[in-house]
Design an enzyme around this catalytic site. Sequence first.
Site, PDB file in Angstrom:
ATOM      1  N   TYR A 182       0.832  -1.199   0.000  1.00 24.52           N
ATOM      2  CA  TYR A 182       0.000   0.000   0.000  1.00 24.52           C
ATOM      3  C   TYR A 182       0.875   1.261   0.000  1.00 24.52           C
ATOM      4  O   TYR A 182       1.402   1.674   1.032  1.00 24.52           O
ATOM      5  CB  TYR A 182      -0.925   0.030   1.211  1.00 24.52           C
ATOM      6  CG  TYR A 182      -1.842  -1.171   1.346  1.00 24.52           C
ATOM      7  CD1 TYR A 182      -2.221  -1.929   0.243  1.00 24.52           C
ATOM      8  CD2 TYR A 182      -2.343  -1.550   2.588  1.00 24.52           C
ATOM      9  CE1 TYR A 182      -3.059  -3.018   0.372  1.00 24.52           C
ATOM     10  CE2 TYR A 182      -3.188  -2.636   2.736  1.00 24.52           C
ATOM     11  CZ  TYR A 182      -3.536  -3.369   1.621  1.00 24.52           C
ATOM     12  OH  TYR A 182      -4.374  -4.462   1.762  1.00 24.52           O
TER      13      TYR A 182
ATOM     14  N   HIS B 271       0.031 -12.305   1.333  1.00 27.37           N
ATOM     15  CA  HIS B 271      -0.743 -11.285   0.629  1.00 27.37           C
ATOM     16  C   HIS B 271      -0.817 -11.549  -0.866  1.00 27.37           C
ATOM     17  O   HIS B 271       0.214 -11.744  -1.529  1.00 27.37           O
ATOM     18  CB  HIS B 271      -0.099  -9.909   0.866  1.00 27.37           C
ATOM     19  CG  HIS B 271      -0.991  -8.760   0.501  1.00 27.37           C
ATOM     20  ND1 HIS B 271      -0.505  -7.479   0.293  1.00 27.37           N
ATOM     21  CD2 HIS B 271      -2.335  -8.676   0.317  1.00 27.37           C
ATOM     22  CE1 HIS B 271      -1.510  -6.677   0.008  1.00 27.37           C
ATOM     23  NE2 HIS B 271      -2.621  -7.374  -0.004  1.00 27.37           N
TER      24      HIS B 271
END
Length: 329
Positions: A56, A139
Site C-alpha cells: 500500500y 498477501h
Amino acid sequence: MRIRRLGRSSVEVTELGFGGGPLGGLFAPLDDDTAAEALAEAWDSGIRYFDTSPHYGIGHSERRIGELLRSRPRAESVLSTKVGRLLVPQDPAGRMDEAFAVPATHRRVWDFTREGVLRSVEDSLARTGLDRIDVLYLHDAERHFEAALREGFPALAELRAQGVVGAIGAGMYHPGKLATLVRETDPDVVMLSGRYTLLDHSALDELLPVCVDRGVSVLAASVFNSGLLATDRPAEGARFDYAPAGPELLDRVNRIADVCEAHGVTVPQAAMAFPLLHPAVTGIVVGMRSADEVRRNVAAFEAGIPARLWSDLRGEDLLDERVPIGAAR
C-alpha cells in the site's frame, strides 16, 4: 466497539477495522496531515484494529499507521501487515508508482520464501517503528499459491510458534484458494477481499463453510467492492473491483437501494452489516482516507438494521438463498 477473537489465537480485534490501502494513495494522492487526521478519528471512534501492507503506497501506509500507534497505548491496538512483496529501492526518475499515487521510489519483488518472509517482517517493523506485529498475512498469493502454501505459510507458523506474531493467515480475493489453505494448514484468520458482499456471495461455496468447520475467523475486506456500495446510490464513475461498474451491476445496486430505502436503511449501512450475518465472519475491514470518511463509516456501521431487510432482499432475488439472514445486528 465490539471486540472479537481471531480463531483460536489470543488476538482480539474490534469488529470494525481500519483498512490502510487508501493511506498509501489508492486512487488519489493523500498527504500526511489528512492521513493522520483519519487515523486519529478512527482511534477516537473506538477502532483498535489497523490493517496495512508494504504494497500500500510502497510503504507509506505502514509508516503512517506506525506513527499513530507509537503515540497511543500499544497494548490497546492490534496491527496486521502482510508478506509476499519485498520493496527494493530504486531511482523514481520522476515516475509515479503504477498502483498508488506516490513517487516510484521502490519496486515490488514477489517473495514467499522463508528468507523473504523474515526480511519482509524486519522491513515492516522498521517502517512502522514498532516492536511487534500482531497479525501477519500472506498477501495476494493467487499467482504464487504453491510457494505461499509450501514455503510462506510454514515461515508464518514458525513466527507464531516463537511468539513473534500472535495470529497468522492469508489475505486474498480468491475464496477457493483460501479454502485450500484453511484445509491444508492451520491459520487463525483469513482476510477475504470483495468476495462476500451484498454483490458477491461466492465465498458461500467453499470458504465460509470450511472456516466454520475448522474454527478459522474470516475478516471481510472491500465490503463496498471498491466504492460501488459506498454511497446511497451509485455515484458517477463508480468502481467495482477497481474497474468502472457495468450497467448490470449499477442496476442491481439501484434495486438494492430501493429495498434499503423502504426500510430506512442506506446501502453503505447494509453493505457493512451484511458480512457479519455469517457465523464465520468475525469482523470487517474498511479502507478510509479522511476523518469525515471515518465518521461516516462508523455511523453507518453502528446503525441498526431491521431483520426484515434481509428477507426482503432475498425475496427480490438479491441475496443468495444460502445467506444466513438470521436476526438484525
